[in-house]
Write a protein that holds these residues in place. Structure first.
Motif, PDB file in Angstrom:
ATOM      1  N   ILE A   1       4.119  14.370  -2.139  1.00 19.82           N
ATOM      2  CA  ILE A   1       4.427  13.956  -0.777  1.00 19.82           C
ATOM      3  C   ILE A   1       3.422  12.914  -0.289  1.00 19.82           C
ATOM      4  O   ILE A   1       3.767  11.965   0.409  1.00 19.82           O
ATOM      5  N   ALA A   2       2.147  13.085  -0.655  1.00 21.11           N
ATOM      6  CA  ALA A   2       1.131  12.121  -0.226  1.00 21.11           C
ATOM      7  C   ALA A   2       1.460  10.731  -0.765  1.00 21.11           C
ATOM      8  O   ALA A   2       1.340   9.726  -0.062  1.00 21.11           O
ATOM      9  N   LYS A   3       1.893  10.670  -2.019  1.00 25.34           N
ATOM     10  CA  LYS A   3       2.243   9.374  -2.613  1.00 25.34           C
ATOM     11  C   LYS A   3       3.430   8.754  -1.881  1.00 25.34           C
ATOM     12  O   LYS A   3       3.449   7.562  -1.584  1.00 25.34           O
ATOM     13  N   PHE A   4       4.412   9.581  -1.553  1.00 28.98           N
ATOM     14  CA  PHE A   4       5.584   9.095  -0.826  1.00 28.98           C
ATOM     15  C   PHE A   4       5.184   8.499   0.522  1.00 28.98           C
ATOM     16  O   PHE A   4       5.600   7.416   0.897  1.00 28.98           O
ATOM     17  N   LEU A   5       4.303   9.202   1.235  1.00 34.19           N
ATOM     18  CA  LEU A   5       3.917   8.734   2.564  1.00 34.19           C
ATOM     19  C   LEU A   5       3.117   7.437   2.502  1.00 34.19           C
ATOM     20  O   LEU A   5       3.331   6.526   3.279  1.00 34.19           O
ATOM     21  N   THR A   6       2.151   7.373   1.565  1.00 34.03           N
ATOM     22  CA  THR A   6       1.267   6.215   1.539  1.00 34.03           C
ATOM     23  C   THR A   6       1.950   4.977   0.985  1.00 34.03           C
ATOM     24  O   THR A   6       1.621   3.859   1.374  1.00 34.03           O
ATOM     25  N   GLU A   7       2.934   5.149   0.096  1.00 32.14           N
ATOM     26  CA  GLU A   7       3.516   3.983  -0.556  1.00 32.14           C
ATOM     27  C   GLU A   7       4.821   3.522   0.085  1.00 32.14           C
ATOM     28  O   GLU A   7       5.195   2.362  -0.014  1.00 32.14           O
ATOM     29  N   ARG A   8       5.555   4.435   0.758  1.00 28.23           N
ATOM     30  CA  ARG A   8       6.903   4.086   1.186  1.00 28.23           C
ATOM     31  C   ARG A   8       7.138   4.174   2.685  1.00 28.23           C
ATOM     32  O   ARG A   8       8.239   3.919   3.133  1.00 28.23           O
ATOM     33  N   SER A   9       6.129   4.545   3.443  1.00 28.38           N
ATOM     34  CA  SER A   9       6.391   4.793   4.857  1.00 28.38           C
ATOM     35  C   SER A   9       6.090   3.605   5.735  1.00 28.38           C
ATOM     36  O   SER A   9       6.333   3.651   6.937  1.00 28.38           O
ATOM     37  N   GLY A  10       5.521   2.541   5.181  1.00 26.67           N
ATOM     38  CA  GLY A  10       5.218   1.371   5.977  1.00 26.67           C
ATOM     39  C   GLY A  10       3.941   1.501   6.776  1.00 26.67           C
ATOM     40  O   GLY A  10       3.653   0.698   7.662  1.00 26.67           O
ATOM     41  N   MET A  11       3.094   2.527   6.484  1.00 29.92           N
ATOM     42  CA  MET A  11       1.838   2.690   7.191  1.00 29.92           C
ATOM     43  C   MET A  11       0.820   1.651   6.744  1.00 29.92           C
ATOM     44  O   MET A  11       0.925   1.079   5.665  1.00 29.92           O
ATOM     45  N   THR A  12      -0.205   1.459   7.579  1.00 29.35           N
ATOM     46  CA  THR A  12      -1.325   0.625   7.159  1.00 29.35           C
ATOM     47  C   THR A  12      -2.185   1.429   6.200  1.00 29.35           C
ATOM     48  O   THR A  12      -2.090   2.656   6.139  1.00 29.35           O
ATOM     49  N   LEU A  13      -3.070   0.750   5.494  1.00 28.79           N
ATOM     50  CA  LEU A  13      -3.930   1.429   4.523  1.00 28.79           C
ATOM     51  C   LEU A  13      -4.788   2.483   5.201  1.00 28.79           C
ATOM     52  O   LEU A  13      -4.902   3.613   4.737  1.00 28.79           O
ATOM     53  N   THR A  14      -5.383   2.126   6.349  1.00 25.40           N
ATOM     54  CA  THR A  14      -6.256   3.080   7.029  1.00 25.40           C
ATOM     55  C   THR A  14      -5.478   4.296   7.507  1.00 25.40           C
ATOM     56  O   THR A  14      -5.904   5.427   7.326  1.00 25.40           O
ATOM     57  N   ASP A  15      -4.305   4.082   8.085  1.00 20.66           N
ATOM     58  CA  ASP A  15      -3.504   5.203   8.576  1.00 20.66           C
ATOM     59  C   ASP A  15      -3.146   6.165   7.455  1.00 20.66           C
ATOM     60  O   ASP A  15      -3.132   7.374   7.628  1.00 20.66           O
ATOM     61  N   SER A  16      -2.863   5.628   6.279  1.00 19.97           N
ATOM     62  CA  SER A  16      -2.366   6.468   5.193  1.00 19.97           C
ATOM     63  C   SER A  16      -3.429   7.404   4.656  1.00 19.97           C
ATOM     64  O   SER A  16      -3.116   8.354   3.958  1.00 19.97           O
ATOM     65  N   PHE A  17      -4.715   7.162   5.018  1.00 19.16           N
ATOM     66  CA  PHE A  17      -5.785   8.004   4.503  1.00 19.16           C
ATOM     67  C   PHE A  17      -6.307   8.998   5.529  1.00 19.16           C
ATOM     68  O   PHE A  17      -7.288   9.670   5.284  1.00 19.16           O
ATOM     69  N   ILE A  18      -5.688   9.100   6.682  1.00 22.06           N
ATOM     70  CA  ILE A  18      -6.175  10.006   7.705  1.00 22.06           C
ATOM     71  C   ILE A  18      -6.258  11.425   7.154  1.00 22.06           C
ATOM     72  O   ILE A  18      -5.292  11.946   6.609  1.00 22.06           O
ATOM     73  N   GLY A  19      -7.419  12.042   7.305  1.00 16.49           N
ATOM     74  CA  GLY A  19      -7.603  13.418   6.861  1.00 16.49           C
ATOM     75  C   GLY A  19      -8.007  13.575   5.419  1.00 16.49           C
ATOM     76  O   GLY A  19      -8.366  14.656   4.999  1.00 16.49           O
ATOM     77  N   SER A  20      -7.940  12.493   4.623  1.00 21.59           N
ATOM     78  CA  SER A  20      -8.224  12.628   3.204  1.00 21.59           C
ATOM     79  C   SER A  20      -9.343  11.712   2.715  1.00 21.59           C
ATOM     80  O   SER A  20      -9.691  11.748   1.552  1.00 21.59           O
ATOM     81  N   LEU A  21      -9.874  10.876   3.571  1.00 15.78           N
ATOM     82  CA  LEU A  21     -10.915   9.924   3.157  1.00 15.78           C
ATOM     83  C   LEU A  21     -12.087  10.582   2.423  1.00 15.78           C
ATOM     84  O   LEU A  21     -12.580  10.026   1.445  1.00 15.78           O
ATOM     85  N   PRO A  22     -12.569  11.750   2.832  1.00 12.47           N
ATOM     86  CA  PRO A  22     -13.726  12.344   2.153  1.00 12.47           C
ATOM     87  C   PRO A  22     -13.485  12.690   0.684  1.00 12.47           C
ATOM     88  O   PRO A  22     -14.437  12.895  -0.058  1.00 12.47           O
ATOM     89  N   TYR A  23     -12.216  12.750   0.259  1.00 14.09           N
ATOM     90  CA  TYR A  23     -11.911  13.225  -1.093  1.00 14.09           C
ATOM     91  C   TYR A  23     -11.266  12.158  -1.983  1.00 14.09           C
ATOM     92  O   TYR A  23     -10.893  12.447  -3.115  1.00 14.09           O
ATOM     93  N   CYS A  24     -11.150  10.934  -1.483  1.00 22.21           N
ATOM     94  CA  CYS A  24     -10.462   9.879  -2.238  1.00 22.21           C
ATOM     95  C   CYS A  24     -11.364   9.277  -3.307  1.00 22.21           C
ATOM     96  O   CYS A  24     -12.548   9.047  -3.074  1.00 22.21           O
ATOM     97  N   SER A  25     -10.788   8.972  -4.462  1.00 21.82           N
ATOM     98  CA  SER A  25     -11.533   8.273  -5.510  1.00 21.82           C
ATOM     99  C   SER A  25     -11.740   6.822  -5.098  1.00 21.82           C
ATOM    100  O   SER A  25     -10.975   6.282  -4.285  1.00 21.82           O
ATOM    101  N   PRO A  26     -12.773   6.162  -5.643  1.00 22.65           N
ATOM    102  CA  PRO A  26     -12.999   4.747  -5.299  1.00 22.65           C
ATOM    103  C   PRO A  26     -11.783   3.879  -5.596  1.00 22.65           C
ATOM    104  O   PRO A  26     -11.410   3.017  -4.791  1.00 22.65           O
ATOM    105  N   GLU A  27     -11.143   4.110  -6.748  1.00 22.79           N
ATOM    106  CA  GLU A  27     -10.000   3.271  -7.116  1.00 22.79           C
ATOM    107  C   GLU A  27      -8.805   3.514  -6.198  1.00 22.79           C
ATOM    108  O   GLU A  27      -7.998   2.619  -5.942  1.00 22.79           O
TER     109      GLU A  27
END
Length: 529
Positions: free
Chosen positions: A178-204
């Motif tokens: 579901i996270a992939k669906f939201l970040t890639e297909r929902s038309g959100m900005t990059l910053t919006d798509s990471f709300i709540g998950s920034l502390p756990y994201c890989s650098p890449e």
């Protein structure tokens, strides 16, 4: 999992797709809201419905959402460590939702707030997370081809733990695909798509690379494991922004657990695993979850081999309270309150120290008894009758096998009282308390101090009791509750003492020798019968 409602919700009481009756809001997160619902098509069985935070405006996105749900459904059937997705649909306003099995338990974020993990529990949870990820990374079949699935949003909120009863605690990973669906297909900005998950994201991941592989999940798992062990995040940031988190994940060197929390003592092999999972470059991390599982199994065997009840290495939290902490030294400087009599009494006290407010228990005893009980065997018990009145009997038992001496220190914590509530909350939050001894013969200065730790189960019980108190209605008066608790306490005394005697025997003989004796006794009983 149930959270109290704080606002009127438009979905509660409505049917979705003429099938799912929404009963209550049970969770909120960055991607939507989770509701408890009844499935009318299946006799009203309980399910969880997640309504996402966006509306699907066109056919292409709707098809993409259906595909991601199909992926989640396949994974849930393949692995018991991935939540089962049962169905999906859209609300009247074209907001997507999907239906999952209803889980009763807590997510890892809620658990870590109130209790440190034992090393054994840490390994068990990590192994189950890895088994779920391994299943996903191995891929699913779609139109005759195998597609590896990367979760992309491993974090404490997406790790749910239930108690199955027969199988013990089972870990379930939520929100696959579901996270992939939201970040890639929902038309959100990059910053919006990471709300709540920034502390756990890989650098890449933060760099927006399209072809993320399984090693991105391994990095997120490394952050999660570090937090599980230390209670703190491995990286420090100036502000909770995308830029700050990117700088941390890409350029900050990960610290050792001891640097973040000096109280943590973990095997060297586990420390090495953490740091390799947190490597900035994907080529320097474990290349598959299977490699992580191999190391975890090695750690599990090492812990079992080194098991000793004397050191309490399995039942104690990973982040143990140090034997001579700063707050203990401050306790030794305390004097007996002038408003208390010079007598063999005990009472709790919230002590303000440089480490914050610490729950303590002050006891005045003869000097010889203090010597006899110092650093000997002890137990902490909580006795409740919350169905009758929100009150606990907090008992500290001191035991000296050499002289067959037992000292019972007890106090009633009335959870209708603000002070009682605060003491219970601090006991749950801190996970330990200091026991201050004052001698009858020299009553002014603290003569000795001990630190007693609570088990994870006790800390959770305290939290649950405090939540229960908010809804409880006392059926009896407080004095009646005390009488009932005293009677229960007397009934349990022999059981508590037997537990302490066994602990002393185990520590004296060594665990293996004690286990051997136990088996011998069992065989004797069987042979006589």
């Amino acid at each position: 999992m149930v959270v109290p409602k704080t606002e009127i919700d438009v979905y509660i009481g409505k049917f979705l797709n003429n099938r799912y009756l929404i009963k209550d809001l049970i969770g909120k997160g960055g991607m939507g809201r989770v509701y408890l619902a009844e499935d009318a098509a299946k006799g009203g069985i309980l399910v969880a419905v997640k309504i996402l935070m966006l509306s699907l405006g066109n056919q292409q996105i709707s098809q993409r959402f259906a595909r991601e749900i199909f992926i989640g459904a396949q994974l849930g059937r393949k692995s018991k460590n991935i939540v089962q997705v049962l169905s999906y649909g859209m609300t009247d306003d074209k907001t997507p939702f999907y239906v999952m099995e209803y889980l009763q338990g807590k997510n890892l974020k809620q658990i870590l707030k109130v209790q440190p993990l034992t090393l054994v529990k840490f390994v068990d949870i990590c192994q189950q997370i890895c088994l779920g990820l391994q299943c996903a990374h191995q891929g699913i079949s779609l139109k005759g081809e195998i597609y590896p699935i990367v979760h992309r949003d491993i974090k404490p909120e997406n790790i749910f733990i239930i108690d199955d009863g027969k199988q013990g605690e089972i870990v379930k990973i939520l929100d696959f695909g579901i996270a992939k669906f939201l970040t890639e297909r929902s038309g959100m900005t990059l910053t919006d798509s990471f709300i709540g998950s920034l502390p756990y994201c890989s650098p890449e991941h933060m760099e927006g690379r399209k072809l993320l592989d399984v090693r991105s999940d391994i990095y997120s798992l490394g952050v999660l494991m570090f937090e599980m062990l230390t209670g703190k995040h491995p990286f420090q940031i100036e502000s909770n922004t995308f830029g700050s988190w990117y700088q941390a994940h890409r350029f900050q060197a990960p610290p050792t657990p001891e640097q973040v929390n000096p109280e943590v003592k973990i095997p060297q092999v586990l420390k090495k695993l953490l740091l390799t999972c947190l490597a900035k470059e994907v080529s320097e991390r474990p290349q598959t979850i299977s490699q992580v599982l191999v190391v975890l199994e090695k750690i599990k065997r090492q812990v079992a081999r080194d098991f000793s009840l004397e050191s309490d290495s399995v039942s104690s939290p990973v982040n143990l309270v140090p034997v001579t902490s700063i707050s203990e030294k401050e306790c030794l400087q305390k004097t007996w309150p002038k408003n208390k009599p010079i007598a063999s009494i005990g009472f709790p006290h919230l002590l303000h120290t440089t480490q914050g407010v610490i729950p303590t228990f002050w006891a005045m005893l003869p000097k010889q008894e203090i010597t006899n009980f110092s650093d000997k065997y002890h137990s902490t018990e909580f006795i409740d009758k919350m169905n009758l009145y929100p009150m606990l009997l907090w008992v500290t038992v001191l035991y000296n096998a050499q002289f067959s001496l037992t000292k019972w220190l007890s106090y009633f914590l009335d959870l209708k009282d603000n002070r009682g509530q605060r003491i219970a909350k601090l006991l749950a939050d801190r996970g330990y308390y200091h026991l201050l001894f004052f001698a009858l013969e020299e009553p002014t200065q603290c003569a000795n101090v001990m630190t007693l730790t609570l088990t994870a189960k006790q800390r959770q019980q305290l939290t649950d009791w405090l939540e229960l108190e908010e809804k409880s209605h006392e059926a009896i008066a407080s004095e009646q509750a005390k009488t009932i608790l005293k009677a229960e306490y007397l009934n349990l005394k022999s059981e508590i003492l037997q537990k302490l005697v066994e602990r002393q025997q185990i520590a004296k003989l060594g665990f293996r020798a004690w286990l051997s004796q136990l088996f011998d006794k069992i065989l004797q009983i069987i042979s006589r019968s």
